[in-house]
Design a protein around this motif. Structure first.
Motif, PDB file in Angstrom:
ATOM      1  N   MET A 198       0.847  -1.264  -0.188  1.00  0.00           N
ATOM      2  CA  MET A 198       0.108  -0.032   0.036  1.00  0.00           C
ATOM      3  C   MET A 198       0.740   1.330   0.086  1.00  0.00           C
ATOM      4  N   ASP A 199       1.964   1.356   0.606  1.00  0.00           N
ATOM      5  CA  ASP A 199       2.695   2.354   0.733  1.00  0.00           C
ATOM      6  C   ASP A 199       3.670   2.714  -0.618  1.00  0.00           C
ATOM      7  N   GLU A 200       3.522   1.537  -1.454  1.00  0.00           N
ATOM      8  CA  GLU A 200       4.301   1.843  -2.718  1.00  0.00           C
ATOM      9  C   GLU A 200       3.372   2.076  -3.772  1.00  0.00           C
ATOM     10  N   HIS A 201       1.989   1.486  -3.801  1.00  0.00           N
ATOM     11  CA  HIS A 201       0.947   1.828  -4.610  1.00  0.00           C
ATOM     12  C   HIS A 201      -0.228   2.503  -4.297  1.00  0.00           C
ATOM     13  N   ILE A 205     -10.146  -2.867  -1.886  1.00  0.00           N
ATOM     14  CA  ILE A 205      -9.754  -3.452  -0.376  1.00  0.00           C
ATOM     15  C   ILE A 205      -9.844  -5.236  -0.363  1.00  0.00           C
ATOM     16  N   ASP A 206     -10.698  -5.446  -1.198  1.00  0.00           N
ATOM     17  CA  ASP A 206     -10.931  -7.017  -1.315  1.00  0.00           C
ATOM     18  C   ASP A 206      -9.685  -7.630  -1.766  1.00  0.00           C
ATOM     19  N   PHE A 224      -5.918  -5.232  10.376  1.00  0.00           N
ATOM     20  CA  PHE A 224      -5.285  -3.805   9.941  1.00  0.00           C
ATOM     21  C   PHE A 224      -5.493  -2.694  10.721  1.00  0.00           C
ATOM     22  N   LYS A 225      -6.829  -2.740  11.044  1.00  0.00           N
ATOM     23  CA  LYS A 225      -7.030  -1.352  12.019  1.00  0.00           C
ATOM     24  C   LYS A 225      -6.641  -1.659  13.493  1.00  0.00           C
ATOM     25  N   GLU A 226      -6.362  -2.918  13.892  1.00  0.00           N
ATOM     26  CA  GLU A 226      -6.033  -3.015  15.167  1.00  0.00           C
ATOM     27  C   GLU A 226      -4.270  -2.662  15.170  1.00  0.00           C
ATOM     28  N   ARG A 284      -9.154   4.360   4.810  1.00  0.00           N
ATOM     29  CA  ARG A 284      -8.668   5.757   5.393  1.00  0.00           C
ATOM     30  C   ARG A 284      -7.197   5.724   5.268  1.00  0.00           C
ATOM     31  N   TYR A 285      -6.573   4.656   5.353  1.00  0.00           N
ATOM     32  CA  TYR A 285      -5.023   4.672   5.453  1.00  0.00           C
ATOM     33  C   TYR A 285      -4.365   5.006   3.989  1.00  0.00           C
ATOM     34  N   LEU A 286      -5.081   4.588   3.155  1.00  0.00           N
ATOM     35  CA  LEU A 286      -4.867   5.082   1.542  1.00  0.00           C
ATOM     36  C   LEU A 286      -5.171   6.476   1.282  1.00  0.00           C
TER      37      LEU A 286
END
Length: 258
Positions: A156-159, A166-167, A184-186, A194-196
């Motif tokens: 996700m950080d790269e793309h 999300i699926d 992920f949220k944990e 939201r992270y994206l």
């Protein structure tokens, strides 16, 4: 006995599903690009670049590809090497990618078809068996033992500027959709979506300090259009993109009079 049955390179479009099938020989599938999951016999695995599947003869297997085109090198071969009987599933290549390089040489040998290429490929199958034994040992190392959630975060950080369903991230992680979102949220504290969004907004902030047009920034940061970008930016940052640019761009000092 070591004999090559087939060898080829193939590209599958994103979200391709390869139905359950089997071969009468061993199959090794090296994943050059793409990610997804596969079932080999009774085991379920996640594949990604620089991993490879070893599929025993007559083992039922399928492939479910994620939101990215996949490139794979596939070889089918016969062998009576005793250590092969212990190998089945997805395995990690060495850091230097030596397995991928070796299979690439086999593909090149087959494509050139010089004199004696068939015998050469059979010899390379024998060499491949020794290589796999050295790399994996008797038990092997499966990516399932790695922190796959962290791999998804790295992806996700790269793309983040691309459209990432999300699926598809859940498929990459090896968890169900709901379980992936929960884990992920944990770990991160926010949902994957939201992270994206926050990654895109942080990227857009830096671009707003340049002379790029707002519409260009919206596209570059991964938003649908400038209307969506401006709306989400104002909601999350509290300023419109133009006002943010005006507020945060340093003002050049007035030159002293001559």
């Amino acid at each position: 006995m070591n004999k090559l049955n087939f060898i080829f390179t193939i590209k599958h479009p994103e979200h391709t599903y390869i139905k359950t099938h089997q071969h009468g020989c061993y199959e090794l599938v090296y994943y050059v690009q793409g990610y997804g999951k596969t079932q080999i016999g009774s085991g379920q695995y996640v594949f990604r670049p620089n991993t490879f599947a070893i599929i025993p003869p007559h083992a039922l297997h399928d492939e479910n590809h994620g939101a990215e085109d996949a490139v794979m090198m596939c070889i089918g071969y016969q062998s009576d090497h005793p250590e092969l009987k212990n190998l089945s599933g997805i395995y990690e290549d060495a850091e230097d990618g030596r397995t991928g390089e070796f299979i690439s040489r086999m593909v090149e040998e087959f494509s050139q078809q010089q004199d004696g290429f068939s015998e050469m490929l059979d010899l390379m199958v024998a060499e491949l068996n020794i290589h796999l034994q050295r790399l994996l040992g008797k038990k092997g190392i499966s990516p399932q033992k790695e922190d796959l959630l962290q791999y998804v975060i790295n992806y996700m950080d790269e793309h983040f500027r691309q459209k990432i369903p999300i699926d598809s991230l859940a498929v990459m992680s090896g968890y169900s959709y709901d379980r992936f979102r929960h884990l992920f949220k944990e770990r991160i504290g926010v949902s994957p979506l939201r992270y994206l969004l926050l990654k895109r907004l942080d990227y857009a902030k830096n671009l707003l300090l340049t002379r790029m047009l707002v519409s260009e920034i919206a596209s570059e940061a991964g938003f649908v259009n400038d209307v969506q970008f401006c709306s989400l930016f104002k909601r999350e940052i509290g300023l419109t993109p133009k006002l943010f640019r005006k507020t945060c761009t340093p003002v050049s000092p007035t030159p002293p009079p001559r």
